[in-house]
Design a protein around this motif. Structure first.
Motif, mmCIF file in Angstrom:
data_model
loop_
_atom_site.group_PDB
_atom_site.id
_atom_site.type_symbol
_atom_site.label_atom_id
_atom_site.label_comp_id
_atom_site.label_asym_id
_atom_site.label_seq_id
_atom_site.Cartn_x
_atom_site.Cartn_y
_atom_site.Cartn_z
ATOM 1 N N ILE A 38 -7.667 -15.008 22.094
ATOM 2 C CA ILE A 38 -8.774 -15.493 21.429
ATOM 3 C C ILE A 38 -8.721 -15.495 19.974
ATOM 4 N N LEU A 39 -8.715 -14.197 19.512
ATOM 5 C CA LEU A 39 -8.642 -13.517 18.211
ATOM 6 C C LEU A 39 -7.456 -14.434 17.308
ATOM 7 N N ARG A 40 -6.239 -14.080 17.947
ATOM 8 C CA ARG A 40 -5.240 -14.521 17.273
ATOM 9 C C ARG A 40 -4.804 -16.094 16.999
ATOM 10 N N ILE A 41 -5.629 -16.873 18.090
ATOM 11 C CA ILE A 41 -5.477 -18.439 17.801
ATOM 12 C C ILE A 41 -6.559 -18.534 17.025
ATOM 13 N N SER A 42 -7.609 -18.086 16.799
ATOM 14 C CA SER A 42 -9.029 -18.208 15.844
ATOM 15 C C SER A 42 -8.623 -18.016 14.426
ATOM 16 N N VAL A 43 -7.805 -16.905 14.367
ATOM 17 C CA VAL A 43 -7.420 -16.342 13.000
ATOM 18 C C VAL A 43 -6.395 -17.206 12.532
ATOM 19 N N LEU A 54 9.297 -19.319 23.374
ATOM 20 C CA LEU A 54 8.276 -20.420 22.709
ATOM 21 C C LEU A 54 8.500 -21.918 23.214
ATOM 22 N N GLU A 55 9.739 -22.164 23.266
ATOM 23 C CA GLU A 55 10.128 -23.478 23.929
ATOM 24 C C GLU A 55 9.719 -23.639 25.462
ATOM 25 N N ASP A 56 9.735 -22.755 26.174
ATOM 26 C CA ASP A 56 9.449 -22.770 27.386
ATOM 27 C C ASP A 56 7.868 -22.951 27.461
ATOM 28 N N LEU A 57 7.363 -22.127 26.761
ATOM 29 C CA LEU A 57 5.762 -22.065 26.886
ATOM 30 C C LEU A 57 5.081 -23.450 26.534
ATOM 31 N N LEU A 58 5.814 -24.098 25.339
ATOM 32 C CA LEU A 58 5.273 -25.375 25.098
ATOM 33 C C LEU A 58 5.849 -26.510 26.034
ATOM 34 N N LYS A 59 6.504 -26.288 27.093
ATOM 35 C CA LYS A 59 6.583 -27.225 28.239
ATOM 36 C C LYS A 59 5.288 -27.339 29.043
ATOM 37 N N PHE A 60 4.329 -26.451 28.778
ATOM 38 C CA PHE A 60 3.143 -26.419 29.694
ATOM 39 C C PHE A 60 3.346 -26.540 31.343
ATOM 40 N N GLU A 63 -2.437 -37.574 24.133
ATOM 41 C CA GLU A 63 -1.336 -37.131 23.195
ATOM 42 C C GLU A 63 -1.875 -36.100 21.995
ATOM 43 N N GLU A 64 -3.012 -36.561 21.245
ATOM 44 C CA GLU A 64 -3.486 -35.817 20.375
ATOM 45 C C GLU A 64 -3.929 -34.074 20.873
ATOM 46 N N SER A 65 -4.429 -33.968 22.022
ATOM 47 C CA SER A 65 -4.736 -32.859 22.706
ATOM 48 C C SER A 65 -3.482 -31.788 22.607
ATOM 49 N N ASP A 66 -2.527 -32.736 23.296
ATOM 50 C CA ASP A 66 -1.042 -31.977 23.446
ATOM 51 C C ASP A 66 -0.503 -31.640 22.198
ATOM 52 N N ALA A 67 -0.679 -32.211 21.299
ATOM 53 C CA ALA A 67 0.043 -32.100 19.863
ATOM 54 C C ALA A 67 -0.764 -31.113 19.186
ATOM 55 N N PHE A 68 -2.068 -30.926 19.433
ATOM 56 C CA PHE A 68 -2.921 -29.762 18.760
ATOM 57 C C PHE A 68 -2.748 -28.588 19.610
ATOM 58 N N THR A 69 -2.664 -28.753 20.863
ATOM 59 C CA THR A 69 -2.235 -27.380 21.518
ATOM 60 C C THR A 69 -0.913 -26.760 21.275
ATOM 61 N N ARG A 70 0.076 -27.799 21.187
ATOM 62 C CA ARG A 70 1.344 -27.078 20.724
ATOM 63 C C ARG A 70 1.142 -26.369 19.058
ATOM 64 N N GLY A 103 1.992 -22.176 16.137
ATOM 65 C CA GLY A 103 1.655 -21.663 14.743
ATOM 66 C C GLY A 103 1.115 -20.069 15.069
ATOM 67 N N THR A 104 0.550 -19.825 16.158
ATOM 68 C CA THR A 104 -0.001 -18.486 16.441
ATOM 69 C C THR A 104 1.186 -17.534 16.452
ATOM 70 N N ILE A 105 1.946 -17.864 17.282
ATOM 71 C CA ILE A 105 3.165 -16.999 17.661
ATOM 72 C C ILE A 105 4.192 -16.879 16.440
ATOM 73 N N GLU A 106 4.577 -18.069 15.599
ATOM 74 C CA GLU A 106 5.131 -17.793 14.479
ATOM 75 C C GLU A 106 4.563 -16.954 13.412
ATOM 76 N N ASN A 107 3.429 -16.826 13.313
ATOM 77 C CA ASN A 107 2.698 -16.201 12.361
ATOM 78 C C ASN A 107 1.767 -14.872 12.772
ATOM 79 N N CYS A 108 2.331 -14.351 14.041
ATOM 80 C CA CYS A 108 1.683 -13.221 14.543
ATOM 81 C C CYS A 108 1.535 -12.099 13.868
ATOM 82 N N GLY A 109 2.292 -11.811 13.170
ATOM 83 C CA GLY A 109 2.507 -10.448 12.223
ATOM 84 C C GLY A 109 1.519 -10.632 11.445
#
Length: 117
Positions: free
Chosen positions: A65-70, A3-9, A22-29, A34-40
């Motif tokens: 797309i479904l994971r991020i949207s859910v 996750l840490e590597d992924l969030l380096k973009f 900065e807002e887009s960057d924060a929202f994307t992070r 959030g999606t990865i932490e709640n994937c289950g």
């Protein structure tokens, strides 16, 4: 990828990074972490709303797309569900198969109805 590597973009082009404020960057992070932490939990919701389709058969783009949207439907109550679904449909039209947008729309609409949001 961690996750840490992924969030380096590092996987995002320099041009795109420069366009993101900065807002887009924060929202994307937030979306990614959030999606990865709640994937289950997210996957359980998706599986519950698949009709005549097996989770394992989902193509990777539709699944992402479904994971991020859910995630957004479950946890981002300040964003109206129709906005989340419309954005998911637009993304699936651009990056999915010819039928992806219909599938994504149907699954997310079923999730929305169940959540009563």
């Amino acid at each position: 990828m961690e996750l840490e590597d992924l969030l380096k973009f590092e996987w995002v082009s320099q041009e795109t990074k420069e366009r993101m404020g900065e807002e887009s960057d924060a929202f994307t992070r937030l979306l990614i972490s959030g999606t990865i932490e709640n994937c289950g939990e997210i996957d359980k919701v998706i599986k519950k709303h698949l009709i005549n389709w097996e989770f394992e058969r989902l193509n990777k783009v539709d699944l992402a797309i479904l994971r991020i949207s859910v995630y957004s439907l479950l946890y981002q109550k300040d964003i109206h569900p129709t906005i989340i679904i419309d954005e998911a449909v637009d993304i699936s039209k651009e990056f999915g198969t010819d039928e992806s947008y219909k599938f994504v729309n149907a699954v997310l609409d079923n999730v929305r109805k169940t959540l009563k949001v």
